[in-house]
Each structure stands twice: as structure tokens, then as C-alpha cells.
Design a protein around this motif. Structure first.
Motif, mmCIF file in Angstrom:
data_model
loop_
_atom_site.group_PDB
_atom_site.id
_atom_site.type_symbol
_atom_site.label_atom_id
_atom_site.label_comp_id
_atom_site.label_asym_id
_atom_site.label_seq_id
_atom_site.Cartn_x
_atom_site.Cartn_y
_atom_site.Cartn_z
ATOM 1 N N ASN A 1 26.647 5.105 11.945
ATOM 2 C CA ASN A 1 27.064 6.474 12.243
ATOM 3 C C ASN A 1 26.191 7.519 11.558
ATOM 4 O OD1 ASN A 1 29.255 5.524 13.779
ATOM 5 N ND2 ASN A 1 30.459 5.253 11.915
ATOM 6 N N GLY A 2 25.211 7.070 10.766
ATOM 7 C CA GLY A 2 24.307 7.990 10.092
ATOM 8 C C GLY A 2 24.761 8.407 8.710
ATOM 9 N N SER A 3 25.822 7.798 8.183
ATOM 10 C CA SER A 3 26.297 8.125 6.837
ATOM 11 C C SER A 3 25.446 7.415 5.794
ATOM 12 C CB SER A 3 27.757 7.705 6.662
ATOM 13 O OG SER A 3 28.574 8.365 7.591
ATOM 14 N N LEU A 4 25.019 8.170 4.789
ATOM 15 C CA LEU A 4 24.202 7.613 3.716
ATOM 16 C C LEU A 4 25.058 6.717 2.834
ATOM 17 C CD1 LEU A 4 21.466 7.588 2.192
ATOM 18 C CD2 LEU A 4 22.322 9.528 0.875
ATOM 19 N N ILE A 5 24.590 5.481 2.623
ATOM 20 C CA ILE A 5 25.318 4.519 1.790
ATOM 21 C C ILE A 5 24.620 4.324 0.450
ATOM 22 C CG2 ILE A 5 26.040 2.106 1.634
ATOM 23 C CD1 ILE A 5 26.323 2.146 4.666
ATOM 24 N N TYR A 6 23.287 4.316 0.471
ATOM 25 C CA TYR A 6 22.516 4.044 -0.742
ATOM 26 C C TYR A 6 21.193 4.789 -0.662
ATOM 27 C CZ TYR A 6 19.717 1.512 -4.172
ATOM 28 O OH TYR A 6 18.909 1.196 -5.228
ATOM 29 N N SER A 7 20.711 5.261 -1.829
ATOM 30 C CA SER A 7 19.435 5.960 -1.862
ATOM 31 C C SER A 7 18.784 5.767 -3.228
ATOM 32 C CB SER A 7 19.642 7.447 -1.590
ATOM 33 O OG SER A 7 18.410 8.125 -1.626
ATOM 34 N N GLU A 8 17.464 5.627 -3.240
ATOM 35 C CA GLU A 8 16.705 5.548 -4.484
ATOM 36 C C GLU A 8 15.269 5.980 -4.246
ATOM 37 O OE1 GLU A 8 14.906 1.853 -6.142
ATOM 38 O OE2 GLU A 8 16.154 0.850 -4.644
ATOM 39 N N ASN A 9 14.613 6.425 -5.322
ATOM 40 C CA ASN A 9 13.188 6.699 -5.291
ATOM 41 C C ASN A 9 12.496 5.512 -5.934
ATOM 42 O OD1 ASN A 9 13.287 9.273 -4.096
ATOM 43 N ND2 ASN A 9 13.898 10.157 -6.044
ATOM 44 N N ALA A 10 11.587 4.875 -5.202
ATOM 45 C CA ALA A 10 10.914 3.674 -5.684
ATOM 46 C C ALA A 10 9.432 3.937 -5.852
ATOM 47 C CB ALA A 10 11.136 2.536 -4.689
ATOM 48 N N SER A 11 8.819 3.202 -6.788
ATOM 49 C CA SER A 11 7.378 3.337 -6.984
ATOM 50 C C SER A 11 6.798 2.019 -7.493
ATOM 51 C CB SER A 11 7.065 4.464 -7.968
ATOM 52 O OG SER A 11 7.620 4.175 -9.237
ATOM 53 N N GLY A 12 5.500 1.876 -7.282
ATOM 54 C CA GLY A 12 4.768 0.701 -7.740
ATOM 55 C C GLY A 12 3.287 0.963 -7.627
ATOM 56 N N LYS A 13 2.504 0.307 -8.479
ATOM 57 C CA LYS A 13 1.059 0.539 -8.485
ATOM 58 C C LYS A 13 0.379 0.116 -7.197
ATOM 59 C CE LYS A 13 -0.905 0.752 -13.032
ATOM 60 N NZ LYS A 13 -1.695 0.102 -14.047
ATOM 61 N N GLU A 14 0.666 -1.091 -6.723
ATOM 62 C CA GLU A 14 0.000 -1.610 -5.529
ATOM 63 C C GLU A 14 0.958 -1.811 -4.371
ATOM 64 O OE1 GLU A 14 -2.257 -5.057 -6.548
ATOM 65 O OE2 GLU A 14 -3.227 -4.047 -8.213
ATOM 66 N N GLN B 1 0.808 -1.218 0.000
ATOM 67 C CA GLN B 1 0.000 0.000 0.000
ATOM 68 C C GLN B 1 0.842 1.269 0.000
ATOM 69 O OE1 GLN B 1 -2.814 -0.336 3.193
ATOM 70 N NE2 GLN B 1 -3.746 -2.159 2.376
ATOM 71 N N VAL B 2 2.052 1.214 -0.542
ATOM 72 C CA VAL B 2 2.896 2.392 -0.701
ATOM 73 C C VAL B 2 3.200 2.516 -2.183
ATOM 74 C CG1 VAL B 2 5.109 3.455 -0.120
ATOM 75 C CG2 VAL B 2 3.923 2.085 1.582
ATOM 76 N N GLN B 3 2.749 3.604 -2.826
ATOM 77 C CA GLN B 3 2.961 3.765 -4.260
ATOM 78 C C GLN B 3 4.289 4.461 -4.578
ATOM 79 O OE1 GLN B 3 -0.277 4.367 -2.965
ATOM 80 N NE2 GLN B 3 -0.787 2.327 -3.669
ATOM 81 N N LYS B 4 4.698 5.429 -3.765
ATOM 82 C CA LYS B 4 5.955 6.156 -3.981
ATOM 83 C C LYS B 4 6.660 6.330 -2.653
ATOM 84 C CE LYS B 4 4.563 8.958 -7.935
ATOM 85 N NZ LYS B 4 4.441 10.325 -8.460
ATOM 86 N N ALA B 5 7.961 6.037 -2.642
ATOM 87 C CA ALA B 5 8.732 6.199 -1.410
ATOM 88 C C ALA B 5 10.201 6.374 -1.755
ATOM 89 C CB ALA B 5 8.548 4.995 -0.495
ATOM 90 N N SER B 6 10.899 7.004 -0.848
ATOM 91 C CA SER B 6 12.340 7.129 -0.934
ATOM 92 C C SER B 6 12.939 6.064 -0.026
ATOM 93 C CB SER B 6 12.766 8.529 -0.486
ATOM 94 O OG SER B 6 14.160 8.599 -0.374
ATOM 95 N N LEU B 7 13.833 5.232 -0.566
ATOM 96 C CA LEU B 7 14.501 4.192 0.200
ATOM 97 C C LEU B 7 15.958 4.576 0.374
ATOM 98 C CD1 LEU B 7 13.151 1.057 -1.718
ATOM 99 C CD2 LEU B 7 12.178 2.129 0.303
ATOM 100 N N SER B 8 16.446 4.538 1.611
ATOM 101 C CA SER B 8 17.833 4.886 1.896
ATOM 102 C C SER B 8 18.412 3.896 2.883
ATOM 103 C CB SER B 8 17.929 6.291 2.494
ATOM 104 O OG SER B 8 17.335 7.244 1.648
#
Length: 139
Positions: A63-76, A51-58
Motif C-alpha cells: 500500500n506504500g506505507s513505510l515499514i523500515y528505513s536506513e542510510n547505508a554506506s560502504g567503501k566498495e 559500486q554504491v558507496q552511500k544509499a538510502s534503503l527503505s
């Protein structure tokens, strides 16, 4: 009289079951992201966000350092597979953020496996930007 007692008992059991379900927060998906770990094979994890159509995955390290990030989406919902083979052993965090809420899940990586927690370690709602000029009275 017996019918009234039986009916009252049935109602009490029904209402306690409903309130237990509501406390869990998994009823309609509005209270929390419904993250389900579908498969964990060594250091490869597959999970779904229902039930999440659009989200940012990180993914962050401890230590709080960002390693990976993407914007994901799906219909259902969103379905993702991550290979964590290049990650050294340790604690990491998967952060899922949509327009309303931000939720963090813990990823534990050992030398031969990875585990993604289905229960969020933290969650926060975003502030409503339409109320920026509103006043709050404190008593």
C-alpha cells in the motif's frame, strides 16, 4: 578474399556481443544498481549493492506505507542482511536511493520463505537541480 570474409564475420560477432552486453546494463554499474542476492535462508535475505558507496534503503508494504528505513554506506559497496521473520506473508518493496537514482525491487514473503527480485520493478532518475531556471522549446 577468404581472410576478409573471416575477419568481417569475427567483427560482426564481436560487435553483436558488445551491443548485447550494453543492453543488459550491467557493464559498469552506472546504469543501474547492481543488486545481487547472496543468500536467502527462510525469511532471512542477504544482498549486496556493488559500486554504491552511500544509499538510502527503505522497505514499503504493497500500500506504500513505510515499514523500515536506513542510510547505508560502504567503501566498495553495501552489504545488508534483513530478517523478515516478523513480516506477514505478502508483497513488499525494497527501495534503494542514492544521489542520482531511485530503484525498487520486489520482496515476496510466504509463510516459510522470502524472495528478493534481482531485477528492478521500477527505476527513476532524479532531476538535476542546476537546471531549474532553464527553458525548454517544444515543436
Amino acid at each position: 578474399m577468404k581472410k576478409i570474409v573471416k575477419l568481417s564475420l569475427v567483427c560482426a560477432i564481436l560487435l553483436s556481443g558488445i551491443s548485447t552486453y550494453a543492453i543488459d546494463g550491467n557493464g559498469n554499474g552506472n546504469d543501474d544498481f547492481n543488486l545481487h542476492v547472496l543468500k536467502a535462508n527462510g525469511k532471512i535475505i542477504t544482498f549486496a549493492l556493488n559500486q554504491v558507496q552511500k544509499a538510502s534503503l527503505s522497505i514499503y508494504d504493497k500500500n506504500g506505507s513505510l515499514i523500515y528505513s536506513e542510510n547505508a554506506s560502504g567503501k566498495e559497496g553495501i552489504l545488508r542482511t534483513f530478517s523478515l521473520e516478523e513480516f506477514p506473508a505478502g508483497i513488499y518493496f525494497l527501495e534503494v536511493e542514492d544521489s542520482v537514482k531511485k530503484v525498487r525491487h520486489e520482496i515476496t514473503i510466504t509463510d516459510d520463505a522470502s524472495v528478493l527480485s534481482t531485477k528492478a520493478v521500477s527505476s527513476s532518475y532524479k532531476a538535476d537541480t542546476t537546471a531549474k531556471n532553464a527553458s525548454v522549446a517544444v515543436r
